[in-house]
Design an enzyme around this catalytic site. Structure first.
Site, short mmCIF file in Angstrom:
data_model
loop_
_atom_site.label_atom_id
_atom_site.label_comp_id
_atom_site.label_asym_id
_atom_site.label_seq_id
_atom_site.Cartn_x
_atom_site.Cartn_y
_atom_site.Cartn_z
N ASP A 73 -1.86 11.73 12.54
CA ASP A 73 -2.46 11.09 11.35
C ASP A 73 -3.04 9.74 11.71
O ASP A 73 -2.85 8.75 10.99
CB ASP A 73 -1.42 10.95 10.23
CG ASP A 73 -2.07 10.66 8.87
OD1 ASP A 73 -3.26 11.02 8.70
OD2 ASP A 73 -1.42 10.07 8.00
N GLY B 89 0.83 -1.20 0.00
CA GLY B 89 0.00 0.00 0.00
C GLY B 89 0.86 1.24 0.00
O GLY B 89 2.06 1.22 -0.27
#
Length: 383
Positions: free
Chosen positions: A176, A57
């Site tokens: 995040d 990813g």
């Protein structure tokens, strides 16, 4: 679809999409390197990271693949940060992530295993950070058909908070947090990952309001509030908790301008008192000037959540960060208090500060510091 690559020595190969094609050549530092092409991204890695490599990813500022360290037999994940020294901001992010992970040691925080030593000190532009490999990220679990029970919700939430307790105790803000940055093994062990946007509290350089991925972004970030606090991470945890239970994002706004209104649809529009933390009068007027919305009843909105879970979620999703529940308070909350144990929730021995944070360093100076980290992991052999 096939992928293709050329080796350093000139050979080429093709493989199925998602795996690497690779070649071998002697490239300095006394060892051989392979050149892999994975879904169109080229990785140049020491031969100990054996093929086949597979695409995993994309994280903050990098592409990620899986590999095996043939020397230790460990499964690892490798993030490539391309052109890491194009500007000071990106270079500093890369150095910061390495420094943070090197200094952290916690069961619920991803471990750094290596910073690949570049082939040539003067010419390198890409940085490869090697992490321990986990089975899957939380986003895949949430959006799969795998059944999740109350025990899952509690244990996963507890581990996120346990990891955050450690991170925050070191004066680190993750900034995040989202399901794809929470990695989980088959035994339900969870680790917080991807510190590419993290900050130490000591950093004074301007920080953009666009740090947290939009759907998990606390209201104060959208109102240009510059005093970043641990409450930002707590808001993100609330969004993730609700997503685990409902198996759908809580605030899936279509664009940035729609994010605050969709938040206010659930928690209600703020009043004068709750906007008091905002120093910018323009931001206060903006928050108060949006179409007024009443607060929804959380029990009606989340009918499948236990009352204790609803109460904890409400305390996480508070507009005023000064009034938002803290990580320590959340760990003591009745919903997960049966898992809480202060003696088994380690904290940093002292806050982390790095000399480079408040210095003006050029791209080349930051590059030198990253080089030193790679050499620390891969020293020259003793003469």
């Amino acid at each position: 679809m096939a992928t293709e690559s050329e080796s350093v020595g000139g050979a080429s190969a093709t493989t199925e999409e998602g795996e690497s094609s690779s070649g071998r050549g002697q490239i300095g530092n006394g060892g051989s390197y392979y050149k892999h092409s994975i879904n169109g991204t080229v990785f140049v890695l020491p031969s100990k990271y054996s093929a086949p490599l597979r695409h995993l990813g994309r994280g903050a500022y990098g592409f990620v693949c899986s590999a095996v360290n043939s020397e230790t037999k460990e499964k690892v994940a490798i993030k490539k940060i391309s052109n890491a020294f194009n500007n000071r901001i990106d270079a500093k992010k890369t150095l910061r992530e390495i420094k943070l992970l090197v200094h952290m040691d916690h069961e619920n925080v991803i471990a750094i295993k290596d910073v690949v030593r570049p082939r040539h000190k003067e010419a390198f532009e890409d940085v490869y950070i090697v992490y321990e490999r986990m089975d899957v990220d939380l986003s895949r679990i949430i959006h799969s058909k795998h059944p999740l029970t109350e025990n899952h919700f509690q244990y996963l939430l507890y581990q996120i908070l346990r990891g955050l307790k450690y991170i925050h105790s070191g004066d680190i803000l993750h900034l995040d947090l989202k399901p794809s940055n929470l990695l989980v093994n088959s035994d339900c062990l969870l680790k917080i990952a991807d510190f590419g946007l993290a900050r130490t509290v000591s950093e004074t350089e301007f920080m953009s309001e666009f740090v947290v991925t939009q759907w998990y972004r606390a209201p104060e970030l959208m109102l240009s509030f510059s005093d970043f606090t641990t409450a930002i991470d707590v808001w993100s945890v609330g969004c993730i908790f609700a997503e685990m239970v409902t198996r759908a994002p809580l605030f899936p706004a279509k664009d940035y301008s729609d994010q605050l209104p969709i938040i206010f649809e659930l928690i209600g529009s703020p009043d004068e008192e709750s906007t008091g933390f905002l120093r910018c009068e323009r931001a206060r007027r903006h928050a108060l000037g949006l179409n007024r919305r009443p607060r929804q009843n959380f029990s009606d909105k989340f009918p499948n959540m236990k009352p204790e879970a609803v109460d904890l979620l409400e305390k996480m999703l508070v507009f005023d960060p000064r009034k938002r529940i803290t990580v320590q308070e959340a760990l003591c909350h009745p919903y997960i208090s049966h898992l809480h144990d202060d003696t088994d929730e380690p904290v940093c021995s002292q806050p982390l500060t790095f000399g480079f944070e408040n210095q003006f360093l050029s791209e080349e100076e930051l590059k030198e510091l990253v080089w030193r980290e790679s050499v620390r992991f891969n020293p020259d052999p003793a003469s």
